[in-house]
Design an enzyme around this catalytic site. Structure first.
Site, mmCIF file in Angstrom:
data_model
loop_
_atom_site.group_PDB
_atom_site.id
_atom_site.type_symbol
_atom_site.label_atom_id
_atom_site.label_comp_id
_atom_site.label_asym_id
_atom_site.label_seq_id
_atom_site.Cartn_x
_atom_site.Cartn_y
_atom_site.Cartn_z
ATOM 1 N N LYS A 226 34.442 33.542 43.312
ATOM 2 C CA LYS A 226 33.759 32.279 43.590
ATOM 3 C C LYS A 226 34.357 31.662 44.842
ATOM 4 O O LYS A 226 35.550 31.822 45.119
ATOM 5 C CB LYS A 226 33.868 31.321 42.401
ATOM 6 C CG LYS A 226 35.279 30.877 42.086
ATOM 7 C CD LYS A 226 35.298 29.680 41.169
ATOM 8 C CE LYS A 226 36.659 29.496 40.515
ATOM 9 N NZ LYS A 226 37.210 28.168 40.561
ATOM 10 N N HIS B 37 46.968 41.902 42.806
ATOM 11 C CA HIS B 37 46.772 42.162 44.231
ATOM 12 C C HIS B 37 48.105 42.379 44.938
ATOM 13 O O HIS B 37 48.249 43.259 45.774
ATOM 14 C CB HIS B 37 46.019 40.999 44.889
ATOM 15 C CG HIS B 37 44.528 41.161 44.817
ATOM 16 N ND1 HIS B 37 43.825 40.919 43.667
ATOM 17 C CD2 HIS B 37 43.629 41.567 45.745
ATOM 18 C CE1 HIS B 37 42.537 41.168 43.903
ATOM 19 N NE2 HIS B 37 42.394 41.562 45.139
#
Lengths: 279, 172
Positions: free
Chosen positions: B101, B36
């Site tokens: 999650k 990222h």
């Protein structure tokens, strides 16, 4: 004096890494099955079923239970009358390396914590304790970092109440929430120093979560109350609600200084993995 | 149970509601923290991204090594909130879905709304089980990152739950 070669230790550590990462602890698996039967919320039951099926599949296919095969924590209990022939640290390090490679586990370590460079299997974090006799007990706990990131320490005043301590622990669990992969196993360390309380909390995770070890009245009651109050937080499996937030609470204590009361919390995700061997 | 395929279409995305159970078929791209960081740097420097993320789904996942004879190793989701500081820029660049999650920040929930995207949850801590839904796996960028490299996965009937929908509805 009994002697032990480091090649034996290396081999044992290697096998422990694979066993811990692919075979869910039986106490955790049975707690999951009990929780599955008790859970009433559909989505929570569905998640618990997936967790149980995942553990069965991992064992059958020799796959890692979780892709986060953790930071390998190795606990060494060294008998006073045992002599290690060779370099113990190196044997453990090499054992982790070969086990993680052989077991197709993940390189989750970075050599430089700030530059984030040097992806690797090792080094493990090693804790050494001395015991009587001539045995060598080795335990590998691969600690996933979704939950390790939620570890907390608070240095309470020596006059703090058990209610305050309990509240702190419950707040830690609430804050961990869905990110740390509930249902949790909560390890608590009370006493010692700041660093030792953290170690106690982690070592508490190694104990069977379904057994009530002999302890003093106050710790026994704290453990029981914590389990029931955490399960009322409605975090639930995957953080989507339900009565299954915590599978077990283990507490370890140690004498401490008159001026302080360290309390550490180390949360484990539902995939609490550890394996032990006595050599 | 709803079926979803990639690339995602806006029409499909807006029909998904928080709590919906989904079976996903198609390509997804793994990316975690370091990938990222690099993707964001590329966007900032107006460089070409190593993947065309328009309409695609990023899966927050760093798989284990691949055992002999298997397509992929254990490959469950990692904590999504660590990617919060990067996701808005990726959504702006055309990313349509994320799988992970745990909770997301308020900023991400509003970015999901603004760009009509979706955040999915999948079985956390069930990487062995989830590996059985992966049909293809190939590293396509940042191989030096090891498990954090971008892998392109082809998944079939991969089980998801809509965590945050395009209207900002959230399970948390």
């Amino acid at each position: 004096m009994r002697k032990i070669k480091t090649t034996v230790i290396q081999q044992a550590v290697s096998e422990l890494c694979i066993r811990a990462n692919t075979q869910l602890r039986s106490d955790v698996l049975s707690a999951l099955k009990i929780a599955y039967n008790r859970e009433t919320k559909a989505i929570a039951k569905d998640m618990l079923e997936a967790i149980i099926n995942n553990a069965i599949m991992a064992k059958r296919e020799r796959l890692a239970i979780c892709q986060d095969t953790g930071l390998p924590c190795v606990f060494v209990e060294l008998g006073n009358s045992l002599r290690i022939v060779g370099d113990l640290r190196r044997a453990i390090n090499d054992g982790v390396k070969t086990g993680y490679k052989k077991g197709y586990l993940r390189k989750s370590m970075v050599t430089n914590p700030l530059l984030r460079e040097g992806v690797s299997f090792t080094p493990p974090v090693i804790h050494l304790e001395f015991i009587k006799g001539d045995n060598l007990n080795l335990t590998v706990l691969p600690k996933g970092f979704g939950c390790e990131n939620k570890a907390r320490l608070k240095m309470f005043l020596p006059t703090a109440s058990v209610v305050q301590i309990k509240q702190f622990i419950i707040d830690c669990v609430r804050e961990a929430g869905s990110e740390a992969c509930p249902p949790f196993i909560v390890g608590i360390g009370i006493g010692g120093t700041a660093d030792y309380a953290c170690l106690l909390a982690k070592m508490a995770l190694l104990e069977d979560i379904n057994k009530n070890k002999k302890t003093d009245h106050i710790v026994g009651r704290l453990k029981k109350n914590l389990l029931s109050e955490i399960n009322q937080l409605n975090i639930g499996p995957m953080g989507l609600g339900g009565r299954t937030t915590c599978l077990g609470v283990n507490i370890r204590t140690y004498p401490t200084h008159i001026a302080g009361l360290p309390v550490a919390v180390n949360i484990s995700c539902h995939a609490l993995r550890s394996a032990t061997i006595k050599l | 149970m709803k079926r979803v395929t990639t690339p995602l279409e806006k029409r499909k995305i807006v029909s998904l509601k928080a709590g919906d159970k989904i079976l996903l078929t198609g390509f997804v791209y793994t990316a975690r923290d370091q990938a990222h960081k690099r993707l964001l740097l590329a966007i900032k420097q107006a460089d070409r991204l190593p993947i065309d993320i328009k309409g695609q789904i990023i899966y927050y996942c760093g798989p284990t090594a691949t055992p002999k004879g298997r397509i992929i190793g254990s490959c469950g989701p990692t904590t999504a909130s660590r990617m919060d500081e990067f996701s808005s820029a990726l959504l702006k660049a055309g990313l349509c879905g994320m799988i992970g999650k745990g909770r997301r920040s308020k900023e991400i929930i509003s970015a999901i709304k603004r760009y009509q995207a979706v955040y999915f949850l999948t079985y956390a801590g069930c990487g062995a089980l989830l590996s059985s839904f992966v049909i293809q796996c190939k590293i396509i960028a940042y191989p030096d990152l090891g498990p954090e490299a971008i892998h392109r996965l082809y998944v079939e009937n991969f089980p998801l739950i809509v965590g945050i929908d395009s209207k900002g509805g959230s399970l948390f």
